[in-house]
Structures are given as C-alpha cells and as structure tokens.
Scaffold this active site. Structure first.
Site, PDB file in Angstrom:
ATOM      1  N   HIS A   9       0.922  -1.303  -0.113  1.00  0.00           N
ATOM      2  CA  HIS A   9       0.002   0.065  -0.096  1.00  0.00           C
ATOM      3  C   HIS A   9       0.855   1.273  -0.059  1.00  0.00           C
ATOM      4  O   HIS A   9       2.042   1.412   0.402  1.00  0.00           O
ATOM      5  CB  HIS A   9      -1.028   0.001   1.207  1.00  0.00           C
ATOM      6  CG  HIS A   9      -0.032  -0.189   2.471  1.00  0.00           C
ATOM      7  ND1 HIS A   9       0.373   1.196   3.114  1.00  0.00           N
ATOM      8  CD2 HIS A   9       0.376  -1.104   3.423  1.00  0.00           C
ATOM      9  CE1 HIS A   9       0.884   0.792   4.281  1.00  0.00           C
ATOM     10  NE2 HIS A   9       0.885  -0.397   4.532  1.00  0.00           N
ATOM     11  N   GLU A  85      -1.603  -6.863   7.327  1.00  0.00           N
ATOM     12  CA  GLU A  85      -0.450  -6.602   7.790  1.00  0.00           C
ATOM     13  C   GLU A  85      -0.153  -7.604   9.161  1.00  0.00           C
ATOM     14  O   GLU A  85      -1.249  -7.993   9.734  1.00  0.00           O
ATOM     15  CB  GLU A  85      -0.405  -5.146   8.243  1.00  0.00           C
ATOM     16  CG  GLU A  85       1.239  -4.758   8.799  1.00  0.00           C
ATOM     17  CD  GLU A  85       2.198  -5.076   7.960  1.00  0.00           C
ATOM     18  OE1 GLU A  85       2.533  -6.437   8.042  1.00  0.00           O
ATOM     19  OE2 GLU A  85       3.066  -4.064   7.663  1.00  0.00           O
TER      20      GLU A  85
END
EC number: 5.4.2.11
Length: 219
Positions: A9, A85
C-alpha cells in the site's frame, strides 16, 4: 504462463508519523494516494483478471486507485483478513523511535525484522507467513494456474512472507528485505508451478507491441 504482481500500500498517516500500524485501520496520506495512482499508470498494460487485498483500508484504497489509474476499475476484488499486515500487538500505535528507546534497539529490531521475533501480544513474521501463505496457495495460486494475471495489494510483512517463499530466502536474507510503497513486485507463474521474478513493467510478455500507426497521405 500468468503474472503475479504484488504491491505494498501507499504511505499511510501512521507511516508518516513513524508509528507501528499492524491491524489498526488508518487511511492513506495524499502522498500515499499519489503513489498508488503512479503505480497504476506504471502497470496499466497488464490485463488483470482478479485482484486480492486485505481487510484494511489502506490496502483497499491503494488497490482501487491502482485499478482506476490502470483503466481497469471493474476487475473483481477479493478481500481477506489473511492478507492483513502483521499484528504488532502492544506496539500498535507506538512511535518506533520511542519504542526502541524503551525496549532497546536490538530487541525492537528482532521483533521487526527477524523471522521468529514476536512483539508482546503480536505476531512474528513466521506467524504472518503461516496465514498468508496458506491463503496464497489455496486462493491465489489456483487463479494463476488458470492462466489469469493476478494483482495483490497488501502490506510490507505479508509481501515479505510471500517473497521469502517464492525466492527461497533464508531467515538471514529475509531480515534485509525492504518492501517499498507502491513498487510492484512481479513473478511469472510457469506451467510447471514454479515462480520466477521479473522486472516491471514487462508489458511485452503480456501484450505484443502494437504496430506503429500508418500515416495516410493526402490525395
């Protein structure tokens, strides 16, 4: 042969503030949004059949911006927590420099970079790899085996875990791997099931170059 493209990202607000983010859902900065759009322009010529992302907004927004910039907004998107994550436990929200001062730089380095270092209440990279690789082989690889180009918008440690598997990295090697914001990492999936890393963009392996337009002489 199909192409797997993985993208971390863009910069988030907590990345900018140097804080441990983990599963905390924070938005992209304007810089992060620009990074995502630039990535989409870079890989626009790769026709994706399906895209995968995590359950976290920063990865989802990055994917949306990439696909819009690549003029492929209608690509089907699958979201799953397995691509989240790494969970940083009690460190989430804390400033990284302040955390290193409190616990010691080497301790925090082991928590962040090593394969088995686990922050209090959180996941190690090995833990992250177990969930992300299980999902990778169960859900993503079958799409590649079907000859489909796949885009994955995820997170630094998720991608690091998959890279460790595909590139056969040792625990010492994976400590040194850095995943930059919105820099595509690409692998060709071969007919025999193996993967080989390729440079991006590699539009020539996806779509043959178009012949130059012929000029039409005026009569």
């Amino acid at each position: 042969m199909a192409l797997l493209v993985m993208v971390r990202h863009g910069q988030s607000i907590w990345n900018l503030e140097n804080r441990f983010t983990g599963w905390t859902d924070v938005p992209l900065t304007e810089k992060g949004r620009a990074e995502a759009r630039a990535c989409g322009e870079l890989i626009y010529c790769v026709p994706f059949a399906v895209a995968f992302t995590s359950k976290l907004t920063r990865a989802q927004d990055t994917l949306r911006l990439i696909l819009e910039a690549a003029d492929q907004p209608d690509v089907p998107v699958i979201e799953d927590q397995a691509l989240n994550e790494r969970h940083y436990g009690e460190l989430q929200g804390l400033n990284k420099a302040e955390t290193a001062a409190k616990y010691g730089e080497e301790t925090v380095r082991q928590w962040r970079r090593s394969l088995e270092g686990r922050p209090p209440g959180g996941e190690s990279l090995k833990d992250t790899a177990l969930r992300s690789l299980r999902y990778f082989y169960e859900k993503i690889v079958p799409e590649l085996e079907a000859g489909k180009n796949v885009l994955v918008s995820a997170h630094g440690n998720t991608i690091r875990a998959i890279l460790m598997e595909l590139d056969h990295l040792s625990p010492e090697q994976v400590e040194k791997v850095e995943i930059e914001y919105c820099v595509p990492v690409a692998f060709e999936h071969q007919a025999d099931g193996t993967f080989s890393q390729v440079l991006m963009p590699r539009c020539d392996i996806i779509r043959p170059p178009q012949p130059p337009a012929r000029s039409i002489a005026r009569l």
